[in-house]
Write a protein that holds these residues in place. Structure first.
Motif, PDB file in Angstrom:
ATOM      1  N   GLU A   5       0.866  -1.183   0.000  1.00 47.57           N
ATOM      2  CA  GLU A   5       0.000   0.000   0.000  1.00 47.57           C
ATOM      3  C   GLU A   5       0.898   1.227   0.000  1.00 47.57           C
ATOM      4  OE1 GLU A   5      -3.294  -0.503  -0.119  1.00 47.57           O
ATOM      5  OE2 GLU A   5      -3.909   1.594  -0.021  1.00 47.57           O
ATOM      6  N   ALA A   6       0.728   2.070  -1.024  1.00 49.94           N
ATOM      7  CA  ALA A   6       1.556   3.276  -1.140  1.00 49.94           C
ATOM      8  C   ALA A   6       0.804   4.481  -0.589  1.00 49.94           C
ATOM      9  CB  ALA A   6       1.915   3.511  -2.601  1.00 49.94           C
ATOM     10  N   PHE A   7       1.527   5.340   0.101  1.00 47.27           N
ATOM     11  CA  PHE A   7       0.955   6.581   0.651  1.00 47.27           C
ATOM     12  C   PHE A   7       1.797   7.738   0.129  1.00 47.27           C
ATOM     13  CE2 PHE A   7      -1.914   4.839   3.891  1.00 47.27           C
ATOM     14  CZ  PHE A   7      -1.486   3.522   3.907  1.00 47.27           C
ATOM     15  N   TYR A  17       5.629   3.387   2.154  1.00 45.72           N
ATOM     16  CA  TYR A  17       4.965   2.114   1.857  1.00 45.72           C
ATOM     17  C   TYR A  17       4.666   1.317   3.118  1.00 45.72           C
ATOM     18  CZ  TYR A  17       6.639   3.124  -2.843  1.00 45.72           C
ATOM     19  OH  TYR A  17       6.884   3.724  -4.053  1.00 45.72           O
ATOM     20  N   ILE A  18       3.493   0.707   3.106  1.00 50.26           N
ATOM     21  CA  ILE A  18       3.204  -0.355   4.067  1.00 50.26           C
ATOM     22  C   ILE A  18       3.196  -1.658   3.268  1.00 50.26           C
ATOM     23  CG2 ILE A  18       1.480  -1.375   5.598  1.00 50.26           C
ATOM     24  CD1 ILE A  18       0.596   1.445   6.352  1.00 50.26           C
ATOM     25  N   ILE A  29       6.737  -0.796   7.638  1.00 52.15           N
ATOM     26  CA  ILE A  29       6.503   0.546   7.089  1.00 52.15           C
ATOM     27  C   ILE A  29       7.854   1.072   6.627  1.00 52.15           C
ATOM     28  CG2 ILE A  29       5.647   2.877   7.541  1.00 52.15           C
ATOM     29  CD1 ILE A  29       3.955   1.727   9.815  1.00 52.15           C
ATOM     30  N   ILE A  30       7.899   1.574   5.395  1.00 49.93           N
ATOM     31  CA  ILE A  30       9.162   2.062   4.828  1.00 49.93           C
ATOM     32  C   ILE A  30       9.063   3.573   4.585  1.00 49.93           C
ATOM     33  CG2 ILE A  30      10.771   1.880   2.875  1.00 49.93           C
ATOM     34  CD1 ILE A  30       9.727  -0.988   2.446  1.00 49.93           C
ATOM     35  N   ASP A  31      10.051   4.300   5.065  1.00 54.85           N
ATOM     36  CA  ASP A  31      10.207   5.741   4.803  1.00 54.85           C
ATOM     37  C   ASP A  31       8.959   6.546   5.186  1.00 54.85           C
ATOM     38  OD1 ASP A  31      12.839   5.566   3.990  1.00 54.85           O
ATOM     39  OD2 ASP A  31      12.321   5.245   1.885  1.00 54.85           O
ATOM     40  N   LYS A 199       9.970  -5.423  -9.519  1.00 52.38           N
ATOM     41  CA  LYS A 199       9.333  -4.099  -9.446  1.00 52.38           C
ATOM     42  C   LYS A 199      10.174  -3.199  -8.559  1.00 52.38           C
ATOM     43  CE  LYS A 199       4.542  -5.499  -9.923  1.00 52.38           C
ATOM     44  NZ  LYS A 199       4.458  -6.815  -9.267  1.00 52.38           N
ATOM     45  N   LEU A 200      10.431  -1.986  -9.027  1.00 51.46           N
ATOM     46  CA  LEU A 200      11.145  -0.988  -8.240  1.00 51.46           C
ATOM     47  C   LEU A 200      10.117  -0.010  -7.684  1.00 51.46           C
ATOM     48  CD1 LEU A 200      14.138  -0.217 -10.667  1.00 51.46           C
ATOM     49  CD2 LEU A 200      13.934  -2.036  -8.954  1.00 51.46           C
ATOM     50  N   TRP A 201      10.151   0.191  -6.376  1.00 57.98           N
ATOM     51  CA  TRP A 201       9.220   1.110  -5.713  1.00 57.98           C
ATOM     52  C   TRP A 201      10.032   2.291  -5.218  1.00 57.98           C
ATOM     53  CZ3 TRP A 201       4.024  -0.116  -5.744  1.00 57.98           C
ATOM     54  CH2 TRP A 201       3.705  -1.436  -6.105  1.00 57.98           C
ATOM     55  N   LEU A 202       9.657   3.479  -5.656  1.00 56.41           N
ATOM     56  CA  LEU A 202      10.491   4.659  -5.460  1.00 56.41           C
ATOM     57  C   LEU A 202      10.037   5.460  -4.248  1.00 56.41           C
ATOM     58  CD1 LEU A 202      10.401   5.704  -9.205  1.00 56.41           C
ATOM     59  CD2 LEU A 202      11.837   3.983  -8.110  1.00 56.41           C
ATOM     60  N   CYS A 203      10.982   6.197  -3.689  1.00 53.26           N
ATOM     61  CA  CYS A 203      10.678   7.014  -2.506  1.00 53.26           C
ATOM     62  C   CYS A 203      10.144   8.396  -2.899  1.00 53.26           C
ATOM     63  CB  CYS A 203      11.941   7.138  -1.668  1.00 53.26           C
ATOM     64  SG  CYS A 203      11.723   7.996  -0.121  1.00 53.26           S
ATOM     65  N   HIS A 204      10.449   8.816  -4.127  1.00 52.84           N
ATOM     66  CA  HIS A 204       9.992  10.138  -4.578  1.00 52.84           C
ATOM     67  C   HIS A 204       9.537  10.091  -6.024  1.00 52.84           C
ATOM     68  CE1 HIS A 204      11.491  12.186  -1.047  1.00 52.84           C
ATOM     69  NE2 HIS A 204      12.671  11.632  -1.205  1.00 52.84           N
TER      70      HIS A 204
END
Ligand SMILES: [Fe+2]
Length: 296
Positions: A5-7, A17-18, A29-31, A199-204
């Motif tokens: 789940e992206a916030f 991310y959760i 929970i990430i970042d 899959k790459l999930w980005l912080c920004h």
């Protein structure tokens, strides 16, 4: 099975991310992000509270609150989330170098902060595996943007922090203390060596050219299309491009507030007068104290 789940925190263009194994199961929970207004000094938990509501609504147990690195553009909510949800906070063991560097910048005493990483529950090293529920997180050191940058790999999902942006956004700056363009190149090559479908999930995502928000791509797409680093760009060319671009970038608006809080694991400095907390800004002194500038 991995659920993600992206916030999106619009003020800082950060995606937190959760990641969880199943409803009613275990989560990381990430970042995470605290709301912060620089003009007023107001700190808020509206964004973090949405994540807390998600965790509670889905009856998840938070095992880990992870940072990909000490962020310079937003304040971490790790300490707040832990106080509300439990779990262990974790960051790269390289955080101690970041703490040492910024303890000097902000003249922080040993009583206020030791540069031992002790404000986090766990310090992580590359290739370490941590677990939550049925899932495992492989920790990969991916320095370059900062010396403490990590990528978290959960099955075929890589949470890459600030190493990479969407292909049209390129890569993160390397001009902070401990940053290095050549090191970032090597780290991105490591990420690009993962399976093509990863899959790459980005912080920004800064939505270049006004496009809609996007925060996930694949190794195959990134290798082929990233405007800064792809199969056709040499290390020397990347270093030149990255260093030239870094010279043109402004200091992040929240650099000083963010770093002061993030090297403390998301805690605020100790109160000075009653309950009042202050954050510092190091001032360049040449205007008022020219004798200290080395020019006289
Ligand atoms: Fe960053």
């Amino acid at each position: 099975m991995v659920n993600i789940e992206a916030f999106y925190h619009s003020c800082s263009s950060t995606i937190s991310y959760i990641v969880f194994d199943q409803l009613g199961g275990h989560a990381i929970i990430i970042d995470s992000v605290l709301d912060f207004s620089l003009p007023s000094g107001k700190i808020g938990s509206e964004f973090a509270d949405k994540q807390i509501a998600f965790i509670k609504d889905n009856q998840l147990t938070v095992d880990w609150i992870l940072e990909t690195h000490a962020h310079a553009d937003h304040l971490s909510a790790a300490h707040y989330l832990k106080s509300q949800l439990g779990g262990q906070t974790a960051v790269s063991a390289g955080i101690t170098i970041v703490q040492q560097t910024f303890k000097q910048v902000f003249n922080i005493s040993d009583q206020e902060l030791l540069a031992t990483g002790d404000v986090f529950d766990v310090l992580l090293v590359s290739e370490q595996v941590i677990k939550f529920g049925h899932l495992r997180v492989l920790v990969l050191a991916t320095p370059g943007h900062t010396n403490d940058s990590l990528t978290y790999l959960v099955e075929d999902n890589a949470f890459v922090g600030d190493t990479l942006f969407m292909p049209d956004g390129g890569t993160a700056r390397c001009d902070f203390p401990g940053g290095d363009a050549g090191t970032l190149f090597d780290s991105i090559k490591r990420i690009h060596s993962l399976a093509e479908g990863t899959k790459l999930w980005l912080c920004h995502d800064y939505q270049p050219n006004g496009r809609v928000l996007k925060y996930t791509t694949t190794v195959a797409e990134s290798k082929r299309d990233n405007i800064h680093i792809n199969d056709k760009i040499s290390k020397a060319d990347f270093i030149q491009l990255r260093q030239k671009r870094d010279k043109s970038l402004a200091v992040p608006k929240l650099l000083y507030p963010a770093i002061q809080v993030n090297i403390r694991g998301g805690k605020l400095p100790s109160a000075e007068q009653g309950e009042q907390v202050f954050l510092k800004i190091p001032i360049e002194q040449s205007l008022f104290y020219p004798e200290k500038s080395g020019k006289s």
